[in-house]
Scaffold this motif. Structure first.
Motif, PDB file in Angstrom:
ATOM      1  N   SER A 134       3.366  32.780 125.699  1.00  0.00           N
ATOM      2  CA  SER A 134       3.981  31.861 126.675  1.00  0.00           C
ATOM      3  C   SER A 134       3.092  30.638 126.867  1.00  0.00           C
ATOM      4  N   GLU A 135       3.730  29.490 127.102  1.00  0.00           N
ATOM      5  CA  GLU A 135       2.976  28.237 127.182  1.00  0.00           C
ATOM      6  C   GLU A 135       2.820  27.690 128.595  1.00  0.00           C
ATOM      7  N   ASP A 136       3.570  28.215 129.572  1.00  0.00           N
ATOM      8  CA  ASP A 136       3.391  27.772 130.954  1.00  0.00           C
ATOM      9  C   ASP A 136       3.769  28.911 131.890  1.00  0.00           C
ATOM     10  N   GLU A 137       3.470  28.747 133.174  1.00  0.00           N
ATOM     11  CA  GLU A 137       3.670  29.816 134.154  1.00  0.00           C
ATOM     12  C   GLU A 137       5.139  30.202 134.292  1.00  0.00           C
ATOM     13  N   ASP A 138       6.032  29.216 134.317  1.00  0.00           N
ATOM     14  CA  ASP A 138       7.457  29.513 134.463  1.00  0.00           C
ATOM     15  C   ASP A 138       7.969  30.333 133.286  1.00  0.00           C
ATOM     16  N   GLU A 139       7.547  29.939 132.093  1.00  0.00           N
ATOM     17  CA  GLU A 139       7.965  30.674 130.902  1.00  0.00           C
ATOM     18  C   GLU A 139       7.422  32.097 130.942  1.00  0.00           C
ATOM     19  N   PHE A 140       6.164  32.233 131.376  1.00  0.00           N
ATOM     20  CA  PHE A 140       5.552  33.561 131.468  1.00  0.00           C
ATOM     21  C   PHE A 140       6.303  34.426 132.476  1.00  0.00           C
ATOM     22  N   ASP A 141       6.559  33.883 133.675  1.00  0.00           N
ATOM     23  CA  ASP A 141       7.243  34.650 134.718  1.00  0.00           C
ATOM     24  C   ASP A 141       8.613  35.125 134.261  1.00  0.00           C
ATOM     25  N   GLU A 142       9.344  34.250 133.621  1.00  0.00           N
ATOM     26  CA  GLU A 142      10.691  34.604 133.164  1.00  0.00           C
ATOM     27  C   GLU A 142      10.628  35.689 132.091  1.00  0.00           C
ATOM     28  N   ALA A 143       9.683  35.547 131.178  1.00  0.00           N
ATOM     29  CA  ALA A 143       9.550  36.533 130.108  1.00  0.00           C
ATOM     30  C   ALA A 143       9.044  37.873 130.650  1.00  0.00           C
ATOM     31  N   PHE A 144       8.128  37.800 131.601  1.00  0.00           N
ATOM     32  CA  PHE A 144       7.542  39.023 132.159  1.00  0.00           C
ATOM     33  C   PHE A 144       8.605  39.893 132.826  1.00  0.00           C
ATOM     34  N   MET A 145       9.534  39.263 133.534  1.00  0.00           N
ATOM     35  CA  MET A 145      10.577  40.017 134.234  1.00  0.00           C
ATOM     36  C   MET A 145      11.417  40.867 133.290  1.00  0.00           C
ATOM     37  N   ASP A 146      11.506  40.475 132.020  1.00  0.00           N
ATOM     38  CA  ASP A 146      12.335  41.183 131.049  1.00  0.00           C
ATOM     39  C   ASP A 146      11.562  42.185 130.202  1.00  0.00           C
TER      40      ASP A 146
END
Length: 288
Positions: free
Chosen positions: A51-63
């Motif tokens: 992941s390249e930023d916090e938003d991308e990480f958060d969204e990916a982490f939830m799944d």
């Protein structure tokens, strides 16, 4: 890891029941850490760490499977943590009835007092597990964003129980130790005081541990004995890791029927947590 490391001081001060309680709490945290270390070897972990930023990480982490599994483990650890409370409560209850030389009873008031205690302690254990999992998430995010070298992730995860969390201002290990001593004492004292109530005892003394480690606040409270049941109920525990207990202050008993319906609550809650974040509730730690 904290389930394997108990200092000689802790071993010396913990009773057998307290040590088992501590191990229940800490072993659950350890199992989470081992699961995460195993998960780091998966393809899903590699994708998340790309992941390249916090938003991308958060969204990916939830799944991720990791997110779902840690939620399940928070629930399991909380349920395991509150399981011994009934035993601790009965230790106090048995002690109270024996002191008053009254037969053992278990009333609806006992059931309600234990329920209040269980909800309160369950919420406390839940909070520790949530913060531990949030720590893990923060470490993974730091790795994804380059703040922590990927080669150091495993070490950082293993160290996380000893790292002060911004959310609590304490380490997970410290909080497990604090829960062990404080909530064990709260459970025993709840059972003890409810037994006094059930048997018609209406005045009690608060008794300190009687050693050099007793604080001034506890000594002052002991100095002002005796207390009515209702007054005493609002005094213990005096502080975290409080070792004070109760003792009957008068040999006179009143008709137990006059005390009927009085439920002992040594928590700072006057409500049930069952509708919020109790062990039967929603354990989505990303929302806390």
């Amino acid at each position: 890891m904290i389930g394997k490391i108990i200092t000689p001081v802790i071993k010396k001060r913990f009773s057998r029941d307290e040590r088992n309680f501590y191990n229940t709490l800490s072993n659950g945290i350890d199992e989470n850490l081992l699961y995460v270390l195993s998960w780091l070897k998966t393809h899903e972990a590699q994708e998340l760490l790309d992941s390249e930023d916090e938003d991308e990480f958060d969204e990916a982490f939830m799944d991720t499977v990791l997110h779902a599994e840690l939620n399940n483990r928070i629930q399991k650890n909380t349920l395991l943590g509150i399981k011994p409370l009934s035993k601790f409560y009965k230790v106090g209850s048995r002690l109270g009835h024996n002191q008053l030389r009254m037969p053992q009873t278990y009333t609806s008031e006992d059931q309600e007092a234990l329920s209040i205690l269980t909800d309160y302690v369950g919420d406390t254990i839940y909070s520790v597990n949530v913060d531990s999992c949030l720590n893990i998430k923060d470490i993974l995010m730091a790795g994804a964003l380059g703040a922590i070298a990927l080669s150091s992730l495993s070490k950082k995860i293993l160290e996380s129980p000893y790292t002060v969390t911004p959310r609590s201002g304490a380490t997970v290990d410290t909080r497990c130790t604090m829960i062990t001593t404080t909530e064990y004492g709260r459970a025993v004292n709840t059972g003890l005081l409810q037994a006094y109530v059930n048997d018609g005892c209406y005045k009690v003394d608060i008794v300190t541990a009687g050693d050099d480690n007793v604080c001034d606040d506890c000594l002052e409270i002991e100095k002002n004995n005796p207390y009515t049941i209702e007054e005493a109920m609002g005094l213990l525990p005096v502080h975290s890791r409080c070792r004070c207990s109760y003792s009957r202050a008068s040999h006179e008993l009143i008709d137990p029927e006059l005390m009927k319906g009085f439920v002992v609550n040594l928590t700072d809650n006057d409500y049930s947590l069952k509708d919020t974040s109790s062990p039967s509730g929603d354990f989505d730690f990303t929302m806390n």
